[in-house]
Design an enzyme around this catalytic site. Structure first.
Site, PDB file in Angstrom:
ATOM      1  N   ASP A  82      -1.330   8.622  -3.106  1.00 20.55           N
ATOM      2  CA  ASP A  82      -0.978   7.298  -2.601  1.00 20.55           C
ATOM      3  C   ASP A  82      -1.417   7.239  -1.146  1.00 20.55           C
ATOM      4  O   ASP A  82      -1.282   8.221  -0.412  1.00 20.55           O
ATOM      5  CB  ASP A  82       0.535   7.065  -2.700  1.00 20.55           C
ATOM      6  CG  ASP A  82       1.005   6.887  -4.138  1.00 20.55           C
ATOM      7  OD1 ASP A  82       0.177   6.552  -4.999  1.00 20.55           O
ATOM      8  OD2 ASP A  82       2.208   7.083  -4.389  1.00 20.55           O
ATOM      9  N   ASP A 100      -1.710   1.589  -8.577  1.00 23.58           N
ATOM     10  CA  ASP A 100      -0.371   0.988  -8.584  1.00 23.58           C
ATOM     11  C   ASP A 100      -0.453  -0.524  -8.376  1.00 23.58           C
ATOM     12  O   ASP A 100       0.255  -1.295  -9.030  1.00 23.58           O
ATOM     13  CB  ASP A 100       0.503   1.592  -7.487  1.00 23.58           C
ATOM     14  CG  ASP A 100       0.743   3.077  -7.654  1.00 23.58           C
ATOM     15  OD1 ASP A 100       0.708   3.571  -8.795  1.00 23.58           O
ATOM     16  OD2 ASP A 100       0.960   3.751  -6.632  1.00 23.58           O
TER      17      ASP A 100
END
Length: 132
Positions: A82, A100
């Site tokens: 991330d 995401d």
């Protein structure tokens, strides 16, 4: 990128979405398997879907593509990378990645598609003429 609002900061996410369950130190293959099963279910639901139009296939494509991207990370790295960090005042949203974002946008598109389908079915129900 945008000072004090949008930053790039790499984080190794060993949990689920937004780091959920990362404190449990579950094995990467376990989370990968759960994600793979969820992806298989999504593909089956998409395959059985009969909704005409562009919104529903687009929504499913975004969700499936995002989930597949995270699965690849999880199986090859043992975690998901991330890197997008968003600040709203003093609150920092949990880091996320493009996969995401695609999943969330895809879910939004699917909800929009379901709303339009519901509205269309209500309209058709009210405009049908009774059969003699």
């Amino acid at each position: 990128l945008i000072p004090d609002i949008l930053l790039f900061r790499q984080v190794h996410n060993r949990g689920m979405v937004w780091g959920f369950l990362s404190h449990l130190n579950l094995p990467p293959w376990g989370l990968g398997l759960v994600t793979l099963l969820a992806l298989a279910l999504i593909v089956v639901v998409f395959w059985r879907s009969r909704e005409p139009g562009l919104l529903e296939p687009l929504g499913f494509a975004l969700v499936i593509g995002g989930a597949a991207g995270n699965i690849v990370d999880r199986f090859f790295r043992g975690y998901v990378v991330d890197f997008i960090e968003v600040w709203i005042g003093s609150y920092c949203w949990p880091n996320f990645n493009l996969a995401d974002a695609f999943i969330n946008i895809g879910v939004g598109v699917l909800l929009l598609s379901a709303f339009f389908s519901w509205k269309r079915s209500r309209h058709l129900a009210h405009t049908r003429t009774p059969e003699a």
